[in-house]
Write a protein that holds these residues in place. Sequence first.
Motif, PDB file in Angstrom:
ATOM      1  N   LEU A  14       0.847  -1.224  -0.023  1.00 38.17           N
ATOM      2  CA  LEU A  14       0.014   0.119   0.002  1.00 38.17           C
ATOM      3  C   LEU A  14       0.893   1.239  -0.109  1.00 38.17           C
ATOM      4  CD1 LEU A  14      -2.950  -0.783   2.392  1.00 38.17           C
ATOM      5  CD2 LEU A  14      -2.788  -0.893  -0.077  1.00 38.17           C
ATOM      6  N   GLU A  15       2.133   1.185   0.804  1.00 42.08           N
ATOM      7  CA  GLU A  15       2.861   2.412   0.711  1.00 42.08           C
ATOM      8  C   GLU A  15       3.580   2.842  -0.679  1.00 42.08           C
ATOM      9  OE1 GLU A  15       5.788   1.631   3.814  1.00 42.08           O
ATOM     10  OE2 GLU A  15       4.537   2.084   5.474  1.00 42.08           O
ATOM     11  N   THR A  16       3.893   1.614  -1.168  1.00 36.71           N
ATOM     12  CA  THR A  16       4.461   1.865  -2.728  1.00 36.71           C
ATOM     13  C   THR A  16       3.277   2.369  -3.417  1.00 36.71           C
ATOM     14  OG1 THR A  16       5.940  -0.026  -2.333  1.00 36.71           O
ATOM     15  CG2 THR A  16       5.333   0.538  -4.511  1.00 36.71           C
ATOM     16  N   LEU A  17       2.307   1.840  -3.513  1.00 36.23           N
ATOM     17  CA  LEU A  17       1.191   2.438  -4.546  1.00 36.23           C
ATOM     18  C   LEU A  17       0.646   3.835  -4.024  1.00 36.23           C
ATOM     19  CD1 LEU A  17      -1.346  -0.627  -4.440  1.00 36.23           C
ATOM     20  CD2 LEU A  17       0.091   0.019  -6.478  1.00 36.23           C
ATOM     21  N   TYR A  18       0.785   4.260  -2.761  1.00 36.50           N
ATOM     22  CA  TYR A  18       0.455   5.534  -2.486  1.00 36.50           C
ATOM     23  C   TYR A  18       1.730   6.396  -2.804  1.00 36.50           C
ATOM     24  CZ  TYR A  18       0.780   9.417   0.882  1.00 36.50           C
ATOM     25  OH  TYR A  18       0.901  10.757   1.452  1.00 36.50           O
ATOM     26  N   MET A  19       2.857   5.952  -2.907  1.00 36.41           N
ATOM     27  CA  MET A  19       3.830   6.825  -3.104  1.00 36.41           C
ATOM     28  C   MET A  19       4.112   7.108  -4.926  1.00 36.41           C
ATOM     29  SD  MET A  19       7.275   5.941  -1.297  1.00 36.41           S
ATOM     30  CE  MET A  19       7.376   3.912  -1.325  1.00 36.41           C
ATOM     31  N   VAL A  20       3.662   5.940  -5.317  1.00 36.32           N
ATOM     32  CA  VAL A  20       3.498   5.884  -7.042  1.00 36.32           C
ATOM     33  C   VAL A  20       2.596   6.885  -7.404  1.00 36.32           C
ATOM     34  CG1 VAL A  20       3.047   4.608  -8.823  1.00 36.32           C
ATOM     35  CG2 VAL A  20       4.791   3.958  -7.287  1.00 36.32           C
ATOM     36  N   ILE A 147      -0.862   8.852 -23.096  1.00 37.95           N
ATOM     37  CA  ILE A 147      -0.937   7.798 -22.018  1.00 37.95           C
ATOM     38  C   ILE A 147       0.184   6.811 -22.050  1.00 37.95           C
ATOM     39  CG2 ILE A 147      -2.490   5.704 -21.943  1.00 37.95           C
ATOM     40  CD1 ILE A 147      -4.580   7.344 -23.277  1.00 37.95           C
ATOM     41  N   ASN A 148       0.619   6.546 -23.303  1.00 35.90           N
ATOM     42  CA  ASN A 148       1.934   5.546 -23.167  1.00 35.90           C
ATOM     43  C   ASN A 148       3.257   6.102 -22.480  1.00 35.90           C
ATOM     44  OD1 ASN A 148       3.172   3.165 -24.280  1.00 35.90           O
ATOM     45  ND2 ASN A 148       4.579   4.742 -25.145  1.00 35.90           N
ATOM     46  N   GLY A 149       3.112   7.574 -22.755  1.00 30.43           N
ATOM     47  CA  GLY A 149       4.337   8.081 -21.800  1.00 30.43           C
ATOM     48  C   GLY A 149       4.032   8.232 -20.184  1.00 30.43           C
ATOM     49  N   LEU A 150       2.826   8.387 -19.814  1.00 29.79           N
ATOM     50  CA  LEU A 150       2.429   8.332 -18.287  1.00 29.79           C
ATOM     51  C   LEU A 150       2.704   6.864 -17.993  1.00 29.79           C
ATOM     52  CD1 LEU A 150      -0.557  10.602 -18.569  1.00 29.79           C
ATOM     53  CD2 LEU A 150       1.665  11.388 -17.640  1.00 29.79           C
ATOM     54  N   THR A 151       2.238   5.800 -18.970  1.00 37.27           N
ATOM     55  CA  THR A 151       2.447   4.594 -18.443  1.00 37.27           C
ATOM     56  C   THR A 151       3.753   4.148 -18.215  1.00 37.27           C
ATOM     57  OG1 THR A 151       0.669   3.827 -19.633  1.00 37.27           O
ATOM     58  CG2 THR A 151       1.885   2.138 -19.091  1.00 37.27           C
ATOM     59  N   ILE A 152       4.776   4.482 -18.952  1.00 41.25           N
ATOM     60  CA  ILE A 152       6.184   4.548 -18.771  1.00 41.25           C
ATOM     61  C   ILE A 152       6.469   5.133 -17.553  1.00 41.25           C
ATOM     62  CG2 ILE A 152       8.535   4.967 -19.826  1.00 41.25           C
ATOM     63  CD1 ILE A 152       7.227   4.755 -22.532  1.00 41.25           C
ATOM     64  N   THR A 153       6.141   6.100 -17.101  1.00 40.34           N
ATOM     65  CA  THR A 153       6.505   6.876 -16.069  1.00 40.34           C
ATOM     66  C   THR A 153       5.933   6.232 -14.752  1.00 40.34           C
ATOM     67  OG1 THR A 153       6.215   9.235 -17.076  1.00 40.34           O
ATOM     68  CG2 THR A 153       6.139   8.946 -14.877  1.00 40.34           C
ATOM     69  N   LEU A 196       6.336  -6.493  -7.032  1.00 45.89           N
ATOM     70  CA  LEU A 196       6.868  -5.351  -8.085  1.00 45.89           C
ATOM     71  C   LEU A 196       6.619  -5.704  -9.389  1.00 45.89           C
ATOM     72  CD1 LEU A 196      10.030  -4.369  -6.037  1.00 45.89           C
ATOM     73  CD2 LEU A 196       7.902  -2.888  -6.283  1.00 45.89           C
ATOM     74  N   VAL A 197       6.926  -7.080  -9.876  1.00 37.20           N
ATOM     75  CA  VAL A 197       6.650  -7.498 -11.137  1.00 37.20           C
ATOM     76  C   VAL A 197       5.338  -7.416 -11.312  1.00 37.20           C
ATOM     77  CG1 VAL A 197       6.933  -9.393 -12.578  1.00 37.20           C
ATOM     78  CG2 VAL A 197       8.714  -9.027 -11.259  1.00 37.20           C
ATOM     79  N   VAL A 198       4.427  -7.720 -10.529  1.00 36.73           N
ATOM     80  CA  VAL A 198       3.034  -7.870 -10.938  1.00 36.73           C
ATOM     81  C   VAL A 198       2.304  -6.212 -11.043  1.00 36.73           C
ATOM     82  CG1 VAL A 198       0.635  -8.372  -9.642  1.00 36.73           C
ATOM     83  CG2 VAL A 198       2.401 -10.164  -9.670  1.00 36.73           C
ATOM     84  N   MET A 199       2.850  -5.558 -10.278  1.00 30.82           N
ATOM     85  CA  MET A 199       2.547  -4.343 -10.274  1.00 30.82           C
ATOM     86  C   MET A 199       2.939  -3.800 -11.521  1.00 30.82           C
ATOM     87  SD  MET A 199       3.363  -2.058  -7.019  1.00 30.82           S
ATOM     88  CE  MET A 199       2.605  -2.372  -5.223  1.00 30.82           C
ATOM     89  N   VAL A 200       4.199  -3.856 -12.082  1.00 29.86           N
ATOM     90  CA  VAL A 200       4.606  -3.252 -13.258  1.00 29.86           C
ATOM     91  C   VAL A 200       3.846  -3.956 -14.626  1.00 29.86           C
ATOM     92  CG1 VAL A 200       6.547  -3.465 -14.984  1.00 29.86           C
ATOM     93  CG2 VAL A 200       7.126  -2.908 -12.581  1.00 29.86           C
ATOM     94  N   GLN A 201       3.514  -5.152 -14.306  1.00 32.13           N
ATOM     95  CA  GLN A 201       2.797  -5.785 -15.623  1.00 32.13           C
ATOM     96  C   GLN A 201       1.349  -5.345 -15.539  1.00 32.13           C
ATOM     97  OE1 GLN A 201       3.940  -8.111 -17.883  1.00 32.13           O
ATOM     98  NE2 GLN A 201       2.086  -7.443 -18.773  1.00 32.13           N
ATOM     99  N   GLY A 202       0.737  -4.951 -14.433  1.00 32.93           N
ATOM    100  CA  GLY A 202      -0.606  -4.722 -14.308  1.00 32.93           C
ATOM    101  C   GLY A 202      -0.731  -3.182 -14.842  1.00 32.93           C
ATOM    102  N   PHE A 203       0.175  -2.296 -14.395  1.00 35.42           N
ATOM    103  CA  PHE A 203       0.082  -0.991 -14.936  1.00 35.42           C
ATOM    104  C   PHE A 203       0.277  -0.986 -16.208  1.00 35.42           C
ATOM    105  CE2 PHE A 203       0.448   0.230 -10.486  1.00 35.42           C
ATOM    106  CZ  PHE A 203      -0.703   1.190 -10.432  1.00 35.42           C
ATOM    107  N   GLN A 204       1.383  -1.554 -16.840  1.00 35.96           N
ATOM    108  CA  GLN A 204       1.572  -1.732 -18.259  1.00 35.96           C
ATOM    109  C   GLN A 204       0.529  -2.092 -19.335  1.00 35.96           C
ATOM    110  OE1 GLN A 204       4.670  -0.480 -19.597  1.00 35.96           O
ATOM    111  NE2 GLN A 204       3.162  -0.507 -21.282  1.00 35.96           N
ATOM    112  N   SER A 205       0.018  -3.070 -18.664  1.00 37.67           N
ATOM    113  CA  SER A 205      -1.273  -3.732 -19.355  1.00 37.67           C
ATOM    114  C   SER A 205      -2.345  -2.794 -19.400  1.00 37.67           C
ATOM    115  CB  SER A 205      -1.668  -5.157 -18.608  1.00 37.67           C
ATOM    116  OG  SER A 205      -0.981  -6.286 -18.974  1.00 37.67           O
ATOM    117  N   LEU A 206      -2.689  -2.100 -18.229  1.00 43.39           N
ATOM    118  CA  LEU A 206      -3.741  -1.248 -18.363  1.00 43.39           C
ATOM    119  C   LEU A 206      -3.341   0.083 -19.211  1.00 43.39           C
ATOM    120  CD1 LEU A 206      -6.367   0.163 -17.045  1.00 43.39           C
ATOM    121  CD2 LEU A 206      -4.749   1.166 -15.363  1.00 43.39           C
ATOM    122  N   GLY A 207      -2.279   0.427 -19.488  1.00 43.16           N
ATOM    123  CA  GLY A 207      -1.719   1.325 -20.211  1.00 43.16           C
ATOM    124  C   GLY A 207      -1.805   1.116 -21.606  1.00 43.16           C
TER     125      GLY A 207
END
Length: 217
Positions: A14-20, A147-153, A196-207
Amino acid sequence: MSPALLNLVFESTLETLYMVAIAGLISAALGIPLGVALYTSRPGQILERPVLNNVLSIITNVGRSVPFIILMVAIIPLTRLIAGSSIGTNAAIVPLTIASIPFVARLIEGALNEVGPGLVEAAQAMGATPLQIITKVLLPEARGGIINGLTITVVTLISYSAMAGTVGGGGLGDLGIRYGYNRFDPMVMLVTVVILVVMVQGFQSLGDHLVRKSDHK
């Protein structure tokens, strides 16, 4: 893993998601206008300001060239001034945001580069003002790239937030360092990496999904 450690994993996630989330929102709010300014102030563009463009380019390039781990340490006085502390999740948001603003700006500038100049010329021929061209032509036409740029961010912020754990920034990086590395617990390290891998994959797929939807409009 013990229930107490599982609870720590949950809280760190939750802390990581909050920071991001906070750093991502602030960097987008400031980085998008900066990227638009970089693009429109170029020679030959609708708000041509060569001197301003050079100044903005230098500031952006300097911001992007400083390694994140060095930036965190270098701006500790500023972090203390803004967040009241140099450790913890709120403190980590300060360097995360400062590091990502120039990153977002260059990505937005690149997305705007993909807009055909003919569209801008047509808008100018119809008497559109610079603000109208930006809001009605440039930004809508570059929506997919933005949108792609914000996903990369966001993906980059996840990795930066993990790095912030090395200096007590909280989140999954801090958990991995304190409980996985310092206490020689490979299970904690593995769980941290997997999340962390799941987070990255999830946000990338959404983007990617949002980009596809944008391209179909």
